[in-house]
Design an enzyme around this catalytic site. Structure first.
Site, PDB file in Angstrom:
ATOM      1  N   TYR A 127      -1.140  -1.370  10.521  1.00 21.46           N
ATOM      2  CA  TYR A 127      -1.381  -1.726   9.112  1.00 21.46           C
ATOM      3  C   TYR A 127      -0.225  -1.249   8.235  1.00 21.46           C
ATOM      4  O   TYR A 127       0.311  -2.010   7.420  1.00 21.46           O
ATOM      5  CB  TYR A 127      -2.700  -1.090   8.665  1.00 21.46           C
ATOM      6  CG  TYR A 127      -2.995  -1.199   7.182  1.00 21.46           C
ATOM      7  CD1 TYR A 127      -3.541  -2.360   6.645  1.00 21.46           C
ATOM      8  CD2 TYR A 127      -2.754  -0.124   6.325  1.00 21.46           C
ATOM      9  CE1 TYR A 127      -3.820  -2.457   5.283  1.00 21.46           C
ATOM     10  CE2 TYR A 127      -3.031  -0.213   4.974  1.00 21.46           C
ATOM     11  CZ  TYR A 127      -3.570  -1.378   4.453  1.00 21.46           C
ATOM     12  OH  TYR A 127      -3.839  -1.467   3.107  1.00 21.46           O
ATOM     13  N   SER A 172       0.861  -1.190   0.000  1.00 23.56           N
ATOM     14  CA  SER A 172       0.000   0.000   0.000  1.00 23.56           C
ATOM     15  C   SER A 172       0.895   1.237   0.000  1.00 23.56           C
ATOM     16  O   SER A 172       2.029   1.183   0.515  1.00 23.56           O
ATOM     17  CB  SER A 172      -0.864   0.014   1.261  1.00 23.56           C
ATOM     18  OG  SER A 172      -1.456   1.290   1.435  1.00 23.56           O
TER      19      SER A 172
HETATM   20  P1  NAD Z   1     -11.458  -5.901   0.254  1.00 22.48           P
HETATM   21  O1  NAD Z   1     -12.122  -5.768   1.564  1.00 22.48           O
HETATM   22  O2  NAD Z   1     -12.321  -6.051  -0.933  1.00 22.48           O
HETATM   23  O3  NAD Z   1     -10.452  -7.139   0.265  1.00 22.48           O
HETATM   24  C1  NAD Z   1      -9.789  -7.583   1.400  1.00 22.48           C
HETATM   25  C2  NAD Z   1     -10.099  -9.046   1.520  1.00 22.48           C
HETATM   26  O4  NAD Z   1      -9.237  -9.615   2.498  1.00 22.48           O
HETATM   27  C3  NAD Z   1     -11.494  -9.362   1.997  1.00 22.48           C
HETATM   28  O5  NAD Z   1     -12.418  -9.445   0.949  1.00 22.48           O
HETATM   29  C4  NAD Z   1     -11.306 -10.703   2.673  1.00 22.48           C
HETATM   30  O6  NAD Z   1     -11.704 -11.741   1.804  1.00 22.48           O
HETATM   31  C5  NAD Z   1      -9.818 -10.811   2.881  1.00 22.48           C
HETATM   32  N1  NAD Z   1      -9.527 -11.117   4.287  1.00 22.48           N
HETATM   33  C6  NAD Z   1      -9.460 -10.260   5.340  1.00 22.48           C
HETATM   34  N2  NAD Z   1      -9.200 -10.941   6.461  1.00 22.48           N
HETATM   35  C7  NAD Z   1      -9.090 -12.252   6.117  1.00 22.48           C
HETATM   36  C8  NAD Z   1      -8.851 -13.453   6.817  1.00 22.48           C
HETATM   37  N3  NAD Z   1      -8.650 -13.463   8.146  1.00 22.48           N
HETATM   38  N4  NAD Z   1      -8.855 -14.620   6.133  1.00 22.48           N
HETATM   39  C9  NAD Z   1      -9.082 -14.644   4.796  1.00 22.48           C
HETATM   40  N5  NAD Z   1      -9.302 -13.541   4.069  1.00 22.48           N
HETATM   41  C10 NAD Z   1      -9.309 -12.365   4.733  1.00 22.48           C
HETATM   42  O7  NAD Z   1     -10.491  -4.658   0.114  1.00 22.48           O
HETATM   43  P2  NAD Z   1      -9.331  -4.305  -0.940  1.00 22.48           P
HETATM   44  O8  NAD Z   1      -9.188  -2.857  -0.833  1.00 22.48           O
HETATM   45  O9  NAD Z   1      -9.575  -4.923  -2.242  1.00 22.48           O
HETATM   46  O10 NAD Z   1      -8.054  -4.940  -0.258  1.00 22.48           O
HETATM   47  C11 NAD Z   1      -7.188  -5.827  -0.935  1.00 22.48           C
HETATM   48  C12 NAD Z   1      -5.753  -5.526  -0.575  1.00 22.48           C
HETATM   49  O11 NAD Z   1      -5.402  -4.255  -1.084  1.00 22.48           O
HETATM   50  C13 NAD Z   1      -5.462  -5.491   0.918  1.00 22.48           C
HETATM   51  O12 NAD Z   1      -4.249  -6.164   1.174  1.00 22.48           O
HETATM   52  C14 NAD Z   1      -5.322  -4.015   1.206  1.00 22.48           C
HETATM   53  O13 NAD Z   1      -4.477  -3.773   2.290  1.00 22.48           O
HETATM   54  C15 NAD Z   1      -4.727  -3.521  -0.091  1.00 22.48           C
HETATM   55  N6  NAD Z   1      -4.887  -2.085  -0.331  1.00 22.48           N
HETATM   56  C16 NAD Z   1      -6.122  -1.552  -0.509  1.00 22.48           C
HETATM   57  C17 NAD Z   1      -6.250  -0.182  -0.728  1.00 22.48           C
HETATM   58  C18 NAD Z   1      -7.588   0.473  -0.931  1.00 22.48           C
HETATM   59  O14 NAD Z   1      -7.649   1.706  -0.961  1.00 22.48           O
HETATM   60  N7  NAD Z   1      -8.674  -0.231  -1.071  1.00 22.48           N
HETATM   61  C19 NAD Z   1      -5.099   0.616  -0.779  1.00 22.48           C
HETATM   62  C20 NAD Z   1      -3.862   0.029  -0.595  1.00 22.48           C
HETATM   63  C21 NAD Z   1      -3.766  -1.329  -0.378  1.00 22.48           C
END
Ligand code: NAD
Ligand code: MG
Length: 296
Positions: free
Chosen positions: A201, A188
């Protein structure tokens, strides 16, 4: 419109203000307004991952769903993991991929469980017949304004989902991966610019980049590559489960493009790093952050 059509990045996807919204638990894609674009219709594949067998975590929603759909549209069969309470979202992804004529195997379970991580890799390999790419997108974040009020349980969950599962899944997968296969992890922009209210985080996201870079060096002798995608703000359930509704209404507004990314805009980054086109790319980061990232 597909992701292959030239468009203005400022207006290509929805801009804030959005309706105020909050979600509890890990959230659902179907509850978001506007609905996120995961590439169900907008992503156009061009045969970049023919016959690939891929395990994707966090595949039910957000970036992981977009990565899974993009890779299936590029010719991959995919095993999809998410939390069991996200089964509805996971089934939507399975239906989209099934309609493409590709295999989508659902393997829900909690990545904070070491034994489950080993089972997940074993089951993905046995159902897909092998593993060419391990694509780790699952992540957990939680706001804590004050370090003196955060519990050990909360800190532990962030570390377990974001960092321990990376170790457990990689350890199980590497012996089963042939030369030419790839690992893709998800960091991130917070790794370099930590928000004051989400420091655990941010620390895990920094560790993921360093770990993946080291892994790339260690696994080179096996012919396995490892790289990290670095997203900026993306319109996914992670945000309305973390921040107050009035903040979500303006999510991404202060960025140079004036909007958050839609998940589909991350899909081809995962395709590139998981597939054969990135044959000499290992130990790298690919930032998809609308000019908010830090150049490394
Ligand atoms: P999202 O909520 O759609 O996806 C995160 C997923 O993590 C969840 O759907 C869930 O299935 C999974 N998860 C969480 N805890 C879990 C567990 N204990 N066991 C199994 N699965 C688990 O959100 P997203 O934004 O698509 O996030 C995906 C990745 O992108 C993450 O690693 C997040 O840190 C990273 N990210 C997101 C953003 C943003 O702005 N959305 C920015 C930077 C990084
Ligand atoms: Mg989800």
């Amino acid at each position: 419109m597909s992701q292959l059509d030239k468009q203005d990045p400022r207006t290509q996807h929805p801009r804030p203000p959005f309706p105020e919204q909050t979600q509890t638990g890990s959230g659902l894609a179907s509850a978001m307004d506007p609905a996120p674009d995961h590439g169900e219709r907008s992503y156009r594949g061009t045969g970049r991952m023919p016959g690939y067998r891929v395990l994707v975590t966090g595949a039910d929603s957000g970036i992981g769903r977009a990565a899974a759909i993009a890779m299936a549209k590029e010719g991959a069969d995919v095993a999809l993991n998410a939390l069991p309470e996200e089964q509805d979202d996971l089934e939507e992804v399975r239906d989209v991929i099934g309609a493409l004529g590709r295999r989508a195997v659902l393997l829900p379970g909690d990545l904070t469980d070491e034994a489950f991580c080993a089972d997940l890799v074993r089951d993905a390999v046995s159902t897909l017949g092998g593993l060419d790419a391990l694509v780790l997108v699952a992540g957990h974040q939680q706001v804590h304004e004050d370090v003196t009020e955060q519990t050990t349980e909360s800190f532990d969950r962030t570390l377990k989902v974001n960092l321990y599962s990376l170790f457990w899944l990689v350890r199980a997968a590497v012996p089963r991966m042939a030369p030419g296969s790839a690992i893709v992890t998800t960091s991130s922009v917070s790794a370099h610019e930590p928000q004051a209210r989400m420091i655990d985080y941010a620390a895990t996201k920094s560790a993921i980049t360093t770990y993946t870079n080291g892994l790339a060096r260690q696994l080179a002798s096996r012919g396995i590559r490892a790289n990290t995608v670095v997203p900026g703000p993306v319109w996914t359930p992670l945000q309305p489960t973390s921040y107050p509704g009035d903040e979500i209404a303006h999510y991404g507004e202060g960025t140079p493009f004036g909007r958050p990314a839609q998940p589909v805009e991350l899909g081809s980054a995962y395709v590139y790093l998981a597939g054969p086109e990135s044959s000499y790319t290992s130990g790298s980061t690919l930032t998809v952050a609308g000019a908010t990232g830090v150049a490394l």
